[in-house]
Design a protein around this motif. Structure first.
Motif, short mmCIF file in Angstrom:
data_model
loop_
_atom_site.label_atom_id
_atom_site.label_comp_id
_atom_site.label_asym_id
_atom_site.label_seq_id
_atom_site.Cartn_x
_atom_site.Cartn_y
_atom_site.Cartn_z
N THR A 68 5.72 4.90 4.98
CA THR A 68 6.22 4.76 6.36
C THR A 68 7.47 3.89 6.46
OG1 THR A 68 4.68 2.92 6.72
CG2 THR A 68 3.94 5.14 7.35
N GLN A 69 7.66 2.96 5.51
CA GLN A 69 8.84 2.09 5.53
C GLN A 69 9.46 1.99 4.14
OE1 GLN A 69 6.59 -1.22 7.75
NE2 GLN A 69 8.67 -1.41 8.58
N PRO A 70 9.95 3.13 3.63
CA PRO A 70 10.46 3.13 2.25
C PRO A 70 11.64 2.18 2.04
CG PRO A 70 11.08 5.15 3.41
CD PRO A 70 10.07 4.45 4.28
N TYR A 72 9.81 -1.22 1.52
CA TYR A 72 8.77 -1.43 0.53
C TYR A 72 8.93 -0.64 -0.77
CZ TYR A 72 6.29 -3.77 4.31
OH TYR A 72 5.94 -4.62 5.33
N ALA A 73 9.77 0.39 -0.80
CA ALA A 73 9.88 1.21 -2.02
C ALA A 73 10.30 0.38 -3.22
CB ALA A 73 10.85 2.36 -1.79
N GLN A 74 11.11 -0.65 -2.99
CA GLN A 74 11.58 -1.49 -4.09
C GLN A 74 10.44 -2.25 -4.77
OE1 GLN A 74 14.14 -4.63 -2.59
NE2 GLN A 74 13.09 -4.61 -0.62
N PHE A 75 9.28 -2.36 -4.09
CA PHE A 75 8.14 -3.07 -4.66
C PHE A 75 7.05 -2.10 -5.14
CE2 PHE A 75 9.92 -5.95 -1.40
CZ PHE A 75 10.32 -6.98 -2.24
N ALA A 76 7.35 -0.81 -5.21
CA ALA A 76 6.34 0.19 -5.57
C ALA A 76 5.73 -0.08 -6.93
CB ALA A 76 6.93 1.59 -5.51
N THR A 102 0.84 -1.19 0.00
CA THR A 102 0.00 0.00 0.00
C THR A 102 0.88 1.25 0.00
OG1 THR A 102 -0.09 0.13 2.42
CG2 THR A 102 -1.77 -1.23 1.32
N ASP A 103 0.28 2.38 -0.39
CA ASP A 103 1.02 3.65 -0.39
C ASP A 103 1.50 3.99 1.03
OD1 ASP A 103 0.63 3.91 -3.10
OD2 ASP A 103 -1.12 5.21 -2.90
N ASN A 104 0.68 3.66 2.02
CA ASN A 104 1.07 3.95 3.39
C ASN A 104 2.30 3.12 3.80
OD1 ASN A 104 0.51 5.15 6.09
ND2 ASN A 104 0.19 3.00 6.64
N MET A 105 2.35 1.88 3.37
CA MET A 105 3.50 1.03 3.67
C MET A 105 4.76 1.59 3.03
SD MET A 105 1.51 -2.57 3.10
CE MET A 105 2.93 -3.64 3.12
N THR A 137 14.25 -11.26 -0.63
CA THR A 137 12.89 -11.60 -0.24
C THR A 137 12.80 -11.65 1.27
OG1 THR A 137 12.82 -13.02 -2.16
CG2 THR A 137 11.03 -13.24 -0.61
N ILE A 138 11.82 -10.94 1.84
CA ILE A 138 11.65 -10.91 3.28
C ILE A 138 10.19 -11.05 3.63
CG2 ILE A 138 13.71 -9.62 3.98
CD1 ILE A 138 12.26 -7.08 3.52
N SER A 139 9.90 -11.68 4.74
CA SER A 139 8.51 -11.98 5.08
C SER A 139 7.63 -10.75 5.23
CB SER A 139 8.46 -12.82 6.34
OG SER A 139 9.02 -12.14 7.44
N PRO A 140 8.11 -9.57 5.70
CA PRO A 140 7.20 -8.45 5.87
C PRO A 140 6.52 -7.98 4.59
CG PRO A 140 9.15 -8.07 7.17
CD PRO A 140 9.41 -9.28 6.31
N VAL A 141 6.98 -8.40 3.38
CA VAL A 141 6.29 -7.96 2.18
C VAL A 141 4.92 -8.60 2.06
CG1 VAL A 141 8.43 -7.57 0.92
CG2 VAL A 141 7.28 -9.75 0.70
#
Length: 278
Positions: free
Chosen positions: A133-135, A138-142, A127-130, A269-273
């Motif tokens: 807040t945690q670029p 998560y930015a690599q999956f934008a 999500t955009d919020n993710m 790859t990490i579980s938080p995604v």
């Protein structure tokens, strides 16, 4: 010569400590439902789904028909995040029960929703919020992550809506079969890929899904306790540790260390995604 002597001594020492018969390593049988299979990927390509390790298939994790004491009508999916099971209610007071893993988002919703969308080998985007807040995470999956064995949603996904609005609650597969039956750091409700494929084939869009509250879970399932391995069992039930497979057999066919973003840049790859998936 010294190495030969050392290995000989070790071999003799092992023989002296046990039976003179050849040692046979444990190899529990994997039920047919959890054997390896070939599926069709998002672009029509064959995808090999590995068998689930027998070590992950304890009694509560395996798909099985059980008596059902809830009030829901046949055809309803009932998710119990606290007992870590999912029921597909059948006629005659029965249900098919599946073991699930529950992420933080899995306990963030309770109520009755509808399956508004189904997806085979779904894509995923945080999500955009993710991303905001945690670029770093998560930015690599934008740009999104295509469906396939590298995707945290696994082989299938069911999307829950309530009153026409997305709840962001998902029932989906996983690339981490060792997590089934446990609480995880992220995600909603995960099943073994083989189990979500089975459930996916039995339900249609428009099907009702009821997600239990903690109070409902305790009333219908009774209190649960967590084992040292991270599974839950009814309180008071003997806690039998799951037998681990021999270390020689612990290479995980699901292990994926890198994925490719749409720009083909390798990322870890990490579980938080798996959290708050879209």
């Amino acid at each position: 010569m010294r190495l030969v002597t050392l290995f000989t001594a070790v071999a003799l020492g092992l023989a002296a400590c046990g039976s003179s018969q050849p040692i046979t390593l444990a190899n529990p049988t994997v039920p047919e439902a959890y054997q390896a299979r070939t599926d069709t990927g998002p672009n029509g390509e064959p995808i090999q789904i590995p068998a689930v390790r027998a070590a992950y298939l304890n009694e509560r994790n395996q798909r099985q028909q059980v008596p059902y004491n809830g009030p829901e009508a046949p055809g309803t999916i009932v998710v119990d995040p606290y007992a870590r099971v999912l029921y597909h209610v059948q006629p005659g007071g029965q249900a098919m029960r599946y073991g699930v893993a529950v992420g933080r988002a899995g306990t963030g919703y309770a109520g009755t929703a509808t399956i508004a969308r189904k997806a085979t080998w779904p894509s995923w985007r945080p999500t955009d919020n993710m991303i905001r807040t945690q670029p770093d995470l998560y930015a690599q999956f934008a740009g999104g992550l295509s469906g396939g064995m590298h995707n945290p949603l696994g082989s299938r996904a069911l999307y829950l809506y309530e009153g026409g609005r997305d709840t962001y609650y998902r029932i989906h597969g996983t690339m981490d079969p060792s997590s089934i039956g446990k609480a995880t750091s992220a995600g909603c409700i995960r099943l073994f890929n083989q189990d979500i494929m089975d459930l996916f084939g039995q339900v249609s869009t428009g099907a009702t899904v009821h997600v239990r509250s903690e109070a409902e879970s305790v009333r219908l399932e009774g209190p649960m306790t967590e084992t040292p391995e991270g599974y839950v069992v009814p309180a008071g039930q003997p806690q039998t540790a799951m037998a681990a497979m021999p270390s020689q057999q612990l290479t995980d066919p699901y292990a994926v260390t890198t994925v490719s973003t749409p720009a083909s840049a390798p990322v870890t790859t990490i579980s938080p995604v798996e959290s708050a998936v879209q």
